[in-house]
Design a protein around this motif. Structure first.
Motif, short mmCIF file in Angstrom:
data_model
loop_
_atom_site.label_atom_id
_atom_site.label_comp_id
_atom_site.label_asym_id
_atom_site.label_seq_id
_atom_site.Cartn_x
_atom_site.Cartn_y
_atom_site.Cartn_z
N ASN A 84 0.83 -1.20 0.00
CA ASN A 84 0.00 0.00 0.00
C ASN A 84 0.87 1.26 0.00
O ASN A 84 0.52 2.29 0.58
N MET A 85 2.03 1.18 -0.66
CA MET A 85 2.97 2.30 -0.71
C MET A 85 2.55 3.27 -1.80
O MET A 85 2.46 2.92 -2.98
N ALA A 86 2.31 4.51 -1.40
CA ALA A 86 1.86 5.53 -2.35
C ALA A 86 3.01 6.28 -3.00
O ALA A 86 2.91 6.67 -4.17
N PHE A 87 4.10 6.48 -2.26
CA PHE A 87 5.12 7.44 -2.71
C PHE A 87 6.48 7.01 -2.18
O PHE A 87 6.64 6.74 -0.99
N GLN A 88 7.45 6.95 -3.08
CA GLN A 88 8.82 6.58 -2.71
C GLN A 88 9.79 7.55 -3.36
O GLN A 88 9.72 7.78 -4.57
N VAL A 89 10.68 8.15 -2.58
CA VAL A 89 11.75 8.95 -3.18
C VAL A 89 12.85 8.00 -3.63
O VAL A 89 13.38 7.22 -2.83
N PHE A 90 13.17 8.06 -4.91
CA PHE A 90 14.25 7.26 -5.49
C PHE A 90 15.48 8.15 -5.61
O PHE A 90 15.49 9.12 -6.36
N THR A 91 16.49 7.82 -4.84
CA THR A 91 17.69 8.64 -4.80
C THR A 91 18.76 8.08 -5.73
O THR A 91 18.84 6.88 -5.97
N ILE A 92 19.59 8.97 -6.23
CA ILE A 92 20.60 8.62 -7.23
C ILE A 92 21.96 8.56 -6.56
O ILE A 92 22.46 9.56 -6.03
N VAL A 93 22.56 7.38 -6.58
CA VAL A 93 23.93 7.17 -6.09
C VAL A 93 24.84 7.11 -7.31
O VAL A 93 24.68 6.24 -8.17
N SER A 94 25.80 8.02 -7.38
CA SER A 94 26.62 8.11 -8.60
C SER A 94 28.10 7.80 -8.37
O SER A 94 28.83 7.60 -9.33
#
Length: 384
Positions: A84-94
């Motif tokens: 039931n996850m509505a929103f996830q911040v996807f972070t960028i590892v470079s």
């Protein structure tokens, strides 16, 4: 002789095929383990929580098809729907140095270049951190394009509000936003902030595991504060309504951000020293200052953050923060798929609810912690 050459050639081809097909998945599955296996029980009202959200996930690093369910790693769209996850911040590892640790790292090595090569990413990503980061950002939009409307990328207040409204009638919808872990991929040029803004980045952690041209890291060699360029950067971020993420920042960088940046503050994934005392975590003084600025503190799901390997440890830290700066100022900041063993994958979110209930939180308070605070923070602070 010809047969020998052919045999050697076939062996080499086989080894290359094994490397490119299996090694990236082997690295992903070996790095992103969990302490507790599902399926997980949930309280009767869990699926009616309107907005479950998390501030930090590194899944884009692993070249995993997020539209398919996997039996390894921590996050993909089917498992988000299950949770039931509505929103996830996807972070960028470079960029990540060899021998990575929370004490001290230099910037002279880069493990992500080899990973990009093994994943058969575009050659420009092998050596250029800016292109590597932008490639990850594009991949999230690619998932949205292929999701048949089930997944959206959020970049402004209107998009978030429309998603919230649409999800009231379709709980299978999910969304993501892009964050940047380390300003080093701006490639020492403040003009690139506009490039990353156009790519959808809406928060930036100024430093990751090493010091850079903009700011000092809690894990760097010098651990200094904002440089002159860094001060210019945070002021420009403020003008663009981009949020500063204080995760991984040195003590001096945090103090300098309080001084020079007037915009919204968050700590996307952390613990607190009052529960788990190490230099990765926030002091009580820093918590109080973040609370006074109406910031948001995301609490993690790994042992170094909370000094434990289960939901109870994370819930204990959440309570500490809530007691100190208010229940409106704390959220989930898992660091799923961050190359650490996590308590559980995204489907284990119900365990946090159960532990928060044991600690005496009300249903309304739990709904805030589990995502309502993140929703309200970005409704207030994203660009119009």
């Amino acid at each position: 002789m010809k047969r020998s050459f052919k045999l050697v050639g076939l062996i080499l081809l086989g080894l290359l095929a094994f490397f490119f097909i299996f090694v990236p998945r082997m690295i992903d599955s070996s790095k992103n383990k969990i302490s507790i296996e599902g399926p997980f029980e949930r309280v009767s009202w869990y699926d009616s929580i309107p907005f479950i959200a998390d501030l930090h996930c590194d899944a884009l690093l692993w070249d995993r098809d997020l539209l398919k369910k996997h039996d390894y790693g921590h996050v993909d769209l089917p498992r988000m729907q299950t949770a039931n996850m509505a929103f996830q911040v996807f972070t960028i590892v470079s960029k990540v140095p060899r021998g990575i640790n929370i004490e001290q790292n230099d910037s002279h090595s880069d493990q992500i270049g080899l990973l990009s090569f093994a994943q058969l990413q575009k050659p420009e990503t092998w050596f250029n951190v800016k292109e590597r980061a932008l490639n990850q950002a594009r991949s999230l939009y690619g998932f949205a394009d292929r999701s048949e409307g089930k997944f959206r990328v959020i970049t402004n207040k209107d998009e978030l509000q429309k998603f919230i409204t649409d999800r009231e009638s379709d709980r299978s919808l999910s969304s993501g936003m892009l964050g940047l872990e380390g300003a080093h991929c701006l490639d020492n040029d403040i003009k690139n902030l506009d490039v990353f803004y156009k790519a959808g980045i809406r928060y930036i952690g100024l430093a990751h595991f090493f010091d850079n041209e903009w700011a000092g890291s809690a894990h760097g060699m010098k651990k200094g504060g904002l440089t002159e360029k860094g001060i210019q950067l945070v002021k420009k971020m403020d003008s663009l309504h981009m949020t500063v993420d204080l995760a991984h920042s040195s003590q001096q960088t945090i103090e300098d951000v309080f001084k020079y940046y007037n915009g919204p503050l968050l700590v996307s994934h952390t613990g607190v020293r009052g529960v788990c005392d190490n230099q990765r975590n926030l002091s009580d003084e820093q918590l109080l200052k973040i609370g006074a600025r109406k910031g948001l503190v995301g609490i993690g799901l790994w042992e170094t953050a909370v000094c434990g390997k289960d939901a109870a440890a994370t819930a204990k830290t959440i309570k500490y923060v809530a007691d100190m700066i208010g229940v409106d100022r704390v959220a989930l900041g898992s660091d799923w798929d961050g190359a650490y063993e996590m308590h559980f994958d995204v489907t284990g979110a119900p365990l946090i609810v159960a532990e928060l209930l044991k600690l005496g939180f009300t249903r309304l308070e739990i709904e805030k912690i589990m995502g309502g605070n993140i929703r309200d923070f970005f409704l207030s602070n994203l660009p119009d």
